[in-house]
Motif scaffolding. Structure first.
Motif, PDB file in Angstrom:
ATOM      1  N   GLN A   4       0.841  -1.193   0.000  1.00 26.61           N
ATOM      2  CA  GLN A   4       0.000   0.000   0.000  1.00 26.61           C
ATOM      3  C   GLN A   4       0.878   1.245   0.000  1.00 26.61           C
ATOM      4  O   GLN A   4       1.851   1.346   0.746  1.00 26.61           O
ATOM      5  CB  GLN A   4      -0.911   0.020   1.222  1.00 26.61           C
ATOM      6  CG  GLN A   4      -1.934   1.160   1.199  1.00 26.61           C
ATOM      7  CD  GLN A   4      -2.914   1.060   2.349  1.00 26.61           C
ATOM      8  OE1 GLN A   4      -2.780   0.181   3.193  1.00 26.61           O
ATOM      9  NE2 GLN A   4      -3.893   1.940   2.367  1.00 26.61           N
ATOM     10  N   ARG A   5       0.514   2.181  -0.843  1.00 28.27           N
ATOM     11  CA  ARG A   5       1.306   3.400  -0.979  1.00 28.27           C
ATOM     12  C   ARG A   5       0.886   4.425   0.059  1.00 28.27           C
ATOM     13  O   ARG A   5      -0.297   4.753   0.181  1.00 28.27           O
ATOM     14  CB  ARG A   5       1.104   3.980  -2.392  1.00 28.27           C
ATOM     15  CG  ARG A   5       2.148   4.977  -2.799  1.00 28.27           C
ATOM     16  CD  ARG A   5       1.989   5.292  -4.274  1.00 28.27           C
ATOM     17  NE  ARG A   5       3.088   6.063  -4.794  1.00 28.27           N
ATOM     18  CZ  ARG A   5       3.220   6.411  -6.067  1.00 28.27           C
ATOM     19  NH1 ARG A   5       2.297   6.026  -6.924  1.00 28.27           N
ATOM     20  NH2 ARG A   5       4.247   7.106  -6.480  1.00 28.27           N
ATOM     21  N   ARG A   6       1.839   4.919   0.808  1.00 26.45           N
ATOM     22  CA  ARG A   6       1.535   5.902   1.828  1.00 26.45           C
ATOM     23  C   ARG A   6       1.318   7.280   1.205  1.00 26.45           C
ATOM     24  O   ARG A   6       1.971   7.637   0.240  1.00 26.45           O
ATOM     25  CB  ARG A   6       2.676   5.991   2.852  1.00 26.45           C
ATOM     26  CG  ARG A   6       2.846   4.728   3.685  1.00 26.45           C
ATOM     27  CD  ARG A   6       3.918   4.962   4.741  1.00 26.45           C
ATOM     28  NE  ARG A   6       5.196   5.272   4.117  1.00 26.45           N
ATOM     29  CZ  ARG A   6       6.283   5.628   4.799  1.00 26.45           C
ATOM     30  NH1 ARG A   6       6.213   5.750   6.125  1.00 26.45           N
ATOM     31  NH2 ARG A   6       7.413   5.884   4.175  1.00 26.45           N
ATOM     32  N   PRO A   7       0.417   8.065   1.770  1.00 21.06           N
ATOM     33  CA  PRO A   7       0.221   9.434   1.239  1.00 21.06           C
ATOM     34  C   PRO A   7       1.468  10.267   1.467  1.00 21.06           C
ATOM     35  O   PRO A   7       2.180  10.096   2.464  1.00 21.06           O
ATOM     36  CB  PRO A   7      -0.969   9.963   2.044  1.00 21.06           C
ATOM     37  CG  PRO A   7      -0.992   9.128   3.302  1.00 21.06           C
ATOM     38  CD  PRO A   7      -0.497   7.773   2.893  1.00 21.06           C
ATOM     39  N   PHE A   8       1.709  11.185   0.533  1.00 19.38           N
ATOM     40  CA  PHE A   8       2.903  12.023   0.605  1.00 19.38           C
ATOM     41  C   PHE A   8       2.704  13.130   1.635  1.00 19.38           C
ATOM     42  O   PHE A   8       1.662  13.797   1.658  1.00 19.38           O
ATOM     43  CB  PHE A   8       3.197  12.637  -0.759  1.00 19.38           C
ATOM     44  CG  PHE A   8       4.519  13.337  -0.844  1.00 19.38           C
ATOM     45  CD1 PHE A   8       5.678  12.630  -1.060  1.00 19.38           C
ATOM     46  CD2 PHE A   8       4.593  14.714  -0.687  1.00 19.38           C
ATOM     47  CE1 PHE A   8       6.902  13.276  -1.147  1.00 19.38           C
ATOM     48  CE2 PHE A   8       5.807  15.363  -0.760  1.00 19.38           C
ATOM     49  CZ  PHE A   8       6.964  14.646  -0.994  1.00 19.38           C
ATOM     50  N   ASP A   9       3.679  13.297   2.509  1.00 26.38           N
ATOM     51  CA  ASP A   9       3.614  14.318   3.554  1.00 26.38           C
ATOM     52  C   ASP A   9       4.303  15.582   3.061  1.00 26.38           C
ATOM     53  O   ASP A   9       5.521  15.718   3.118  1.00 26.38           O
ATOM     54  CB  ASP A   9       4.292  13.803   4.822  1.00 26.38           C
ATOM     55  CG  ASP A   9       4.160  14.801   5.979  1.00 26.38           C
ATOM     56  OD1 ASP A   9       3.472  15.836   5.798  1.00 26.38           O
ATOM     57  OD2 ASP A   9       4.740  14.540   7.044  1.00 26.38           O
ATOM     58  N   PHE A  10       3.513  16.536   2.550  1.00 29.48           N
ATOM     59  CA  PHE A  10       4.086  17.768   2.040  1.00 29.48           C
ATOM     60  C   PHE A  10       4.718  18.598   3.154  1.00 29.48           C
ATOM     61  O   PHE A  10       5.679  19.334   2.934  1.00 29.48           O
ATOM     62  CB  PHE A  10       3.004  18.610   1.342  1.00 29.48           C
ATOM     63  CG  PHE A  10       2.593  18.085   0.001  1.00 29.48           C
ATOM     64  CD1 PHE A  10       3.306  18.420  -1.139  1.00 29.48           C
ATOM     65  CD2 PHE A  10       1.499  17.252  -0.124  1.00 29.48           C
ATOM     66  CE1 PHE A  10       2.925  17.944  -2.381  1.00 29.48           C
ATOM     67  CE2 PHE A  10       1.118  16.773  -1.366  1.00 29.48           C
ATOM     68  CZ  PHE A  10       1.835  17.112  -2.490  1.00 29.48           C
ATOM     69  N   GLY A  11       4.190  18.502   4.363  1.00 33.49           N
ATOM     70  CA  GLY A  11       4.717  19.288   5.466  1.00 33.49           C
ATOM     71  C   GLY A  11       6.123  18.897   5.868  1.00 33.49           C
ATOM     72  O   GLY A  11       6.822  19.668   6.546  1.00 33.49           O
ATOM     73  N   ALA A  12       6.549  17.714   5.467  1.00 31.00           N
ATOM     74  CA  ALA A  12       7.887  17.256   5.842  1.00 31.00           C
ATOM     75  C   ALA A  12       8.961  17.765   4.890  1.00 31.00           C
ATOM     76  O   ALA A  12      10.148  17.500   5.104  1.00 31.00           O
ATOM     77  CB  ALA A  12       7.918  15.725   5.881  1.00 31.00           C
TER      78      ALA A  12
END
Length: 216
Positions: A4-12
């Protein structure tokens, strides 16, 4: 098992504005801007690539300002007979802050109609009155293959070209130019040959005198 692909964390991640300069030959696509009825557009392919790197387009303003528009001779379009040379080309050059979907092709279509005396020059002012004409006019658009977006400028931005990329671009375009130049020259000679073809001087069946097609 499928991972499963994790959502991308733009805040990081840190953010910055990036300008991309893109050159393309558009006759293999159905226009530049994304469309509802096809995915074969230049912008759609760019978005597919950008999606893999996670860069939203951020477009929120759909008002467009045209800074200049002019009709001039196209370079290399035929100069043997000056303005009487049938092979000489004009170009319509437009500078703007941005362009709407199909905007330039619609503008060019209006100019063609005016040139053929199917519309009067006053129709331009009429169409620019958006209160009287709030929708796009129902004209057939000009064809897309001569349309070229050839430059974009940004304040305080200096483009830097990689040597290898520049070498590839120049070599590739030179090869394409040579192929099309040979075809254009062959067609030009064929047309000149047809100018020497004798045709009946009159339209009646009994007309026996002839005249060269190029002298008509």
């Amino acid at each position: 098992k499928t991972r499963q692909r994790r959502p991308f964390d733009f805040g990081a991640c840190s953010r910055r504005h990036v300008a991309l300069k893109v050159a393309y030959l558009g006759w293999g696509y159905q226009g530049f801007a994304s469309q509802e009825n096809t995915r074969n557009t230049v912008e759609e392919k760019l978005f597919e690539a950008l999606t893999k790197t996670r860069v939203a387009n951020g477009v929120v303003n759909f008002q467009r300002t045209i800074l200049s528009a002019s009709v001039t001779w196209a370079e290399g379009g035929g100069e043997e007979l000056g303005s009487q040379d049938p092979f000489r080309l004009y170009q319509f050059e437009v500078t703007g802050q941005a362009f709407l979907y199909h905007q330039v092709r619609c503008m060019m279509a209006i100019l063609f109609l005016i040139g053929q005396r199917m519309e009067s020059p006053e129709v331009i002012d009429e169409l620019l009155d958006v209160e009287k004409n709030p929708r796009k006019p129902q004209y057939s658009m000009a064809v897309e293959f001569p349309l070229v977006l050839y430059d974009c400028t940004f304040a305080n931005l200096r483009w830097l070209y990689g040597r290898d990329v520049q070498t590839f671009n120049v070599t590739h375009l030179q090869q394409l130019w040579a192929q099309h130049a040979v075809k254009a020259q062959a067609l030009r000679h064929m047309l000149r040959g047809l100018d020497a073809a004798p045709v009946a001087a009159g339209e009646g069946k009994g007309c026996s005198s002839t005249i060269l097609w190029g002298d008509l």
